[in-house]
Each structure stands twice: as structure tokens, then as C-alpha cells.
Design a protein around this motif. Structure first.
Motif, mmCIF file in Angstrom:
data_model
loop_
_atom_site.group_PDB
_atom_site.id
_atom_site.type_symbol
_atom_site.label_atom_id
_atom_site.label_comp_id
_atom_site.label_asym_id
_atom_site.label_seq_id
_atom_site.Cartn_x
_atom_site.Cartn_y
_atom_site.Cartn_z
ATOM 1 N N PRO A 37 53.612 -12.706 17.466
ATOM 2 C CA PRO A 37 54.235 -12.519 16.149
ATOM 3 C C PRO A 37 53.637 -11.381 15.336
ATOM 4 N N ALA A 38 52.352 -11.087 15.534
ATOM 5 C CA ALA A 38 51.718 -10.005 14.775
ATOM 6 C C ALA A 38 52.036 -8.632 15.333
ATOM 7 N N SER A 39 52.828 -8.563 16.403
ATOM 8 C CA SER A 39 53.220 -7.250 16.933
ATOM 9 C C SER A 39 54.093 -6.489 15.947
ATOM 10 N N VAL A 40 54.663 -7.187 14.943
ATOM 11 C CA VAL A 40 55.419 -6.476 13.900
ATOM 12 C C VAL A 40 54.507 -5.545 13.112
ATOM 13 N N PHE A 41 53.182 -5.803 13.161
ATOM 14 C CA PHE A 41 52.193 -4.891 12.588
ATOM 15 C C PHE A 41 51.615 -3.977 13.669
ATOM 16 N N GLY A 42 51.331 -4.571 14.833
ATOM 17 C CA GLY A 42 50.586 -3.846 15.850
ATOM 18 C C GLY A 42 51.339 -2.739 16.525
ATOM 19 N N VAL A 43 52.609 -2.951 16.823
ATOM 20 C CA VAL A 43 53.388 -1.910 17.487
ATOM 21 C C VAL A 43 53.601 -0.694 16.582
ATOM 22 N N PRO A 44 53.946 -0.882 15.284
ATOM 23 C CA PRO A 44 54.004 0.290 14.400
ATOM 24 C C PRO A 44 52.690 1.065 14.354
ATOM 25 N N ALA A 45 51.561 0.344 14.390
ATOM 26 C CA ALA A 45 50.268 1.022 14.375
ATOM 27 C C ALA A 45 50.078 1.866 15.626
ATOM 28 N N LYS A 46 50.446 1.323 16.781
ATOM 29 C CA LYS A 46 50.332 2.083 18.035
ATOM 30 C C LYS A 46 51.227 3.320 17.990
ATOM 31 N N ASN A 47 52.450 3.157 17.517
ATOM 32 C CA ASN A 47 53.354 4.303 17.417
ATOM 33 C C ASN A 47 52.779 5.385 16.508
ATOM 34 N N ALA A 48 52.207 4.952 15.380
ATOM 35 C CA ALA A 48 51.605 5.912 14.452
ATOM 36 C C ALA A 48 50.425 6.624 15.094
ATOM 37 N N ALA A 49 49.590 5.861 15.809
ATOM 38 C CA ALA A 49 48.420 6.460 16.449
ATOM 39 C C ALA A 49 48.830 7.541 17.435
ATOM 40 N N GLU A 50 49.885 7.308 18.184
ATOM 41 C CA GLU A 50 50.337 8.302 19.159
ATOM 42 C C GLU A 50 50.820 9.582 18.470
ATOM 43 N N ILE A 51 51.516 9.434 17.352
ATOM 44 C CA ILE A 51 51.962 10.614 16.599
ATOM 45 C C ILE A 51 50.760 11.369 16.039
ATOM 46 N N LEU A 52 49.810 10.632 15.486
ATOM 47 C CA LEU A 52 48.644 11.251 14.852
ATOM 48 C C LEU A 52 47.787 11.994 15.870
ATOM 49 N N VAL A 53 47.546 11.384 17.014
ATOM 50 C CA VAL A 53 46.732 12.035 18.049
ATOM 51 C C VAL A 53 47.438 13.284 18.566
ATOM 52 N N GLU A 54 48.733 13.187 18.768
ATOM 53 C CA GLU A 54 49.505 14.356 19.202
ATOM 54 C C GLU A 54 49.373 15.497 18.196
ATOM 55 N N THR A 55 49.436 15.171 16.910
ATOM 56 C CA THR A 55 49.346 16.199 15.866
ATOM 57 C C THR A 55 47.948 16.807 15.810
ATOM 58 N N ILE A 56 46.923 15.957 15.835
ATOM 59 C CA ILE A 56 45.543 16.449 15.789
ATOM 60 C C ILE A 56 45.271 17.375 16.969
ATOM 61 N N ASN A 57 45.699 16.973 18.146
ATOM 62 C CA ASN A 57 45.443 17.782 19.339
ATOM 63 C C ASN A 57 46.237 19.082 19.336
ATOM 64 N N ALA A 58 47.445 19.050 18.771
ATOM 65 C CA ALA A 58 48.240 20.279 18.672
ATOM 66 C C ALA A 58 47.575 21.291 17.752
ATOM 67 N N GLN A 59 46.743 20.801 16.830
ATOM 68 C CA GLN A 59 46.025 21.682 15.907
ATOM 69 C C GLN A 59 44.631 22.042 16.413
ATOM 70 N N GLY A 60 44.341 21.717 17.674
ATOM 71 C CA GLY A 60 43.058 22.108 18.253
ATOM 72 C C GLY A 60 42.057 20.988 18.358
ATOM 73 N N GLY A 61 42.474 19.764 18.064
ATOM 74 C CA GLY A 61 41.568 18.635 18.155
ATOM 75 C C GLY A 61 40.632 18.564 16.963
ATOM 76 N N ILE A 62 39.542 17.869 17.117
ATOM 77 C CA ILE A 62 38.515 17.749 16.082
ATOM 78 C C ILE A 62 37.306 18.560 16.528
ATOM 79 N N GLY A 63 37.004 19.609 15.796
ATOM 80 C CA GLY A 63 35.919 20.491 16.204
ATOM 81 C C GLY A 63 36.161 21.114 17.564
ATOM 82 N N GLY A 64 37.441 21.325 17.900
ATOM 83 C CA GLY A 64 37.779 21.904 19.185
ATOM 84 C C GLY A 64 37.841 20.913 20.323
ATOM 85 N N VAL A 65 37.669 19.623 20.022
ATOM 86 C CA VAL A 65 37.662 18.569 21.057
ATOM 87 C C VAL A 65 38.924 17.728 20.913
ATOM 88 N N PRO A 66 39.704 17.582 21.970
ATOM 89 C CA PRO A 66 40.904 16.744 21.879
ATOM 90 C C PRO A 66 40.545 15.270 21.750
#
Length: 428
Positions: A37-66
């Protein structure tokens, strides 16, 4: 330094001669509900994390590290969760863990993180007891806890409905339902001692039928009904209450309802109080015209077909904290990759910004986060209720001071507290 997602304040720190080896990737392990039942919170979080990581890495990662992120399903049960958490932290090479959604899981994993000596961001769980009952070196919370969430709801209720006389509560019968009511009731009695509690109902978690509670409430006719239910339980309760006409005779206070707006559709009428577990709303009045905010909202909706809800915002805050602390530690280390102790040192006073207002990590490792409360309105522009009469409360004003137990601190407040809390008001 500004990125598309955050603004980090990099305080001066002593430089060290040592430099850690720059890794091939910065590994994050994230616990979130992918089933149940808590997947109504968890799945949106996973989807957001995937977008955020994709964006961070497209900008060169953190300190040059993906950045790499691995997910653990909190819905798999406590034994599997702790086993997988330990595996990622020990043999999986995770540099930072994000855990958890469940308050019970946070209470289990916080001491485990300390034993494993792995940095852990509590990215979503609400229990205020984590830092009130223990102190940690490796554990930090990148969002608020239940105290400001409930205090914001009480203050909004008193500001918008000052003359109500009676209240009842319908909460899930487990720690969150009991503890959130304890905080809410303590605050309410401190600031409006003449109010009368006419009913306290704690149906079983996951209950499919609230007809007994609704019948009792119709007989009691309270002016206000509080429910800190969430997910499917909240949806079911509101839908059944609306069908029975209960929402026409009482004002509902629903501190977690922002995440249910789209699912509830027309079942949530205008005029009821909605909370957002922070200042989280897909039409945030202070952020909605920002290009970065609009871009993320559009990308999330395109990916999922849904609007962003508070777990999405909490995920953004955790990744904003990750980016901010590494950038701060790198700057303090003369541009070299930091070791774990330098990252821990950089957490002191860290300020970062996700999709809402900036968040600050306090000396007890608690994040100070603003709180948004509002009133539901059915405008017809969307097939679900949106928010009007929005108030955003200053998180520092409604979070128990360092070293204080929340309920004890709240019990010492009085009606004058209403005028001491910083608040900004918006029509919609």
C-alpha cells in the motif's frame, strides 16, 4: 554554487593535505516502497530519483563523478530490508544510503547505519523520536519530522476556523496514527484549551471499511475531523465519508492529503484542510514560475502520467543534499575528492534546495523544512481538487528546539504562539 536543482552554501572549512581517490561513481542505495500500500509513495520517489540522477549525470555528475542509485523495496519486509541494506552498505559499495519511508524502518536502520559507519539520509520518515531519543554521527534527516507537520496543521486550523468547538480523530492504529494525534492534540489543547474532543477512532491499518466510524461521527457531528491517514486508507476514508455526506457537515483536516489529490478526484470537496508534509505542491506558489521547477514538473508528468507529490519533493531534497555536501567538501579540500570524514564535516550547517524552499541541517542532524497548508477547491480546471488560501510556515519556528522533547515543548505553548510563527500567505 547554483545548479538546476539547488543552491548550496559552502562555508569555509580547514583544508587538508590528504585527498581520497576519485571514484568511478558515487553510489547511493535508496530504500523505498515498491510494493504494497505504501508504494503510492515509494514508486513516485523511485521515478523522481531516476530523473534526478539522469539530470545530475548529464551535467557532469558531482565533482566530475557520475551518480549511481540502487533501490531496496521496503515492502519486502523488515528482515529482507535490513539484509539488503547491510549488503549494499558493506559489499555493494554504497557511499551514501537514503532510508527510509517508514518511521519503523528508520528506527531500525538508523542504528544499523551507525554500526556500519555509512552515511544515511533519512529522506522521508516522519517520527520525531529519531534525534530526540538518540544522537548519531552518520545519520541525518533531509526533511522535517512529525512535529512541524502537525503544528502547521493546528496553526492553519486555528487561523482559518478559530471558532470551532469540537473535534474528532480517525487515525490508523499504529505508531504514526497514535503519535501524530498525540502531537496534534497536545498543540491544540495548549493553544485552544476550550475545544472538546468528542471522538477518538483508531481503525486497523489497511481497513477497507470505515462505515462504523462514519456512522459514529454523523451522530457526534464534530465541527472538525482530523485524519493523518495516508495512502489507500486516506483515499478510502475520504471517498466513503463523501458518499455518506459527512464532508458536508464537518471540516476535515488531512495533513497528508496532498499526495492523494489526484487519486481522490472529485471525492474531496472544496473547503477542507490539506497538508503537504513540507512545502510540497506541484504548483508551489514561490517556485512554479522557475524554469527548473517547471522543467522537472513536466518531465515527471511525462514519465509517469501523474503530478508530483511530496515523496518526489523529498527525493529531490535528498539528492540536493547529496550534491551540496560533496560540492562543499570538495571546495574545502582544495578541489580534491573528499574522504568520508570530510563529507561528514561538511554536513554541519549544510543548506540545500530541492523543489521547495531551502532546507538546513541543524546541529542535531535534523533538517529544518518549511510547511505548506491550504484549503481544497474544486475549480474544474483539473479533474481533482487543487489548493487555495495557501500558507507556508517557517520551519524553524515550528520545530522543537535542539534537546527538547516535542510533546513537552509543545505542551508549554499557548495561544500567543500563533502570532510568533512566520507565515506567508498566497491565494493559490
Amino acid at each position: 554554487m547554483k545548479t538546476w536543482l539547488l543552491t548550496a552554501l559552502c562555508a569555509a572549512m580547514p583544508l587538508t593535505a590528504a585527498a581520497a581517490d576519485k571514484p568511478a561513481s558515487l553510489k547511493v542505495g535508496m530504500t523505498t516502497f515498491l510494493t504494497g500500500p505504501a508504494s503510492v509513495f515509494g514508486v513516485p520517489a523511485k521515478n523522481a530519483a531516476e530523473i534526478l540522477v539522469e539530470t545530475i549525470n548529464a551535467q557532469g555528475g558531482i565533482g566530475g563523478v557520475p551518480v549511481e542509485v540502487s533501490f531496496i523495496d521496503e515492502g519486502a519486509g523488515a528482515e529482507t530490508l535490513t539484509s539488503e541494506y547491510r549488503r549494499l552498505a558493506e559489499s555493494g559499495g554504497a557511499d551514501v544510503m537514503f532510508a527510509a519511508i517508514s518511521s519503523g524502518n528508520c528506527q531500525t536502520l538508523a542504528p544499523l547505519a551507525e554500526d556500519l559507519k555509512v552515511i544515511n539520509f533519512m529522506w522521508d520518515c516522519g517520527t520525531q523520536k529519531i534525534f530526540e531519543e538518540h544522537s548519531y554521527k552518520y545519520v541525518f534527516r533531509t526533511q522535517a519530522n512529525a512535529t512541524p507537520e502537525m503544528l502547521a496543521a493546528v496553526i492553519y486550523l486555528l487561523k482559518t476556523h478559530p471558532d470551532f468547538k469540537t473535534i474528532a480523530v480517525v487515525n490508523q492504529d499504529y505508531a504514526w496514527g497514535r503519535d501524530s494525534w498525540d502531537i496534534f492534540r497536545t498543540a491544540l489543547m495548549a493553544m485552544k484549551p476550550d475545544v472538546k474532543v468528542v471522538g477518538e477512532f483508531f481503525p486497523k491499518f489497511g481497513s477497507p471499511d470505515f462505515s462504523t466510524e462514519i456512522s459514529r461521527l454523523q451522530a457526534l457531528r464534530p465541527d472538525v475531523i482530523l485524519s493523518t491517514n495516508w495512502g489507500g486508507d486516506l483515499d478510502t476514508f475520504v471517498q466513503q465519508a463523501a458518499q455518506r455526506g459527512l464532508m458536508n457537515s464537518s471540516t476535515f483536516v488531512l495533513p497528508l492529503a496532498e499526495s492523494s489529490l489526484e487519486r481522490l478526484g472529485s471525492s474531496l470537496p472544496s473547503g477542507h484542510i490539506v497538508g503537504a508534509r513540507g512545502d510540497h505542491y506541484f504548483r508551489h506558489p514561490e517556485r512554479r514560475d522557475d524554469d527548473a521547477f517547471k522543467d522537472f514538473m513536466a518531465r515527471y508528468e511525462e514519465k509517469t502520467g501523474e503530478i508530483s507529490v511530496y515523496p518526489v519533493f523529498h527525493t529531490a531534497q535528498a539528492f540536493a543534499a547529496l550534491q551540496a555536501v560533496y560540492e562543499k567538501a570538495i571546495a574545502a579540500n582544495g578541489g580534491d575528492w573528499p574522504d568520508e570524514d570530510q563529507v561528514l564535516a561538511a554536513m554541519a550547517g549544510l543548506e540545500f534546495q530541492g523543489l521547495g524552499r531551502p532546507v538546513t541541517i541543524r546541529e542535531d542532524h535534523q533538517g529544518i523544512e518549511a510547511q505548506l497548508m491550504a484549503t481544497s477547491v474544486q475549480t474544474g480546471d483539473r479533474p481533482f481538487a487543487t489548493l487555495e488560501n495557501i500558507m507556508i510556515f517557517d520551519g524553524a519556528d515550528i520545530t522543537a528546539p535542539v534537546g527538547e522533547v516535542s510533546v513537552d515543548w509543545i505542551g508549554g505553548l499557548d495561544a500567543s504562539f500563533l502570532d510568533q510563527v512566520g507565515v506567508a500567505t498566497y491565494a493559490d
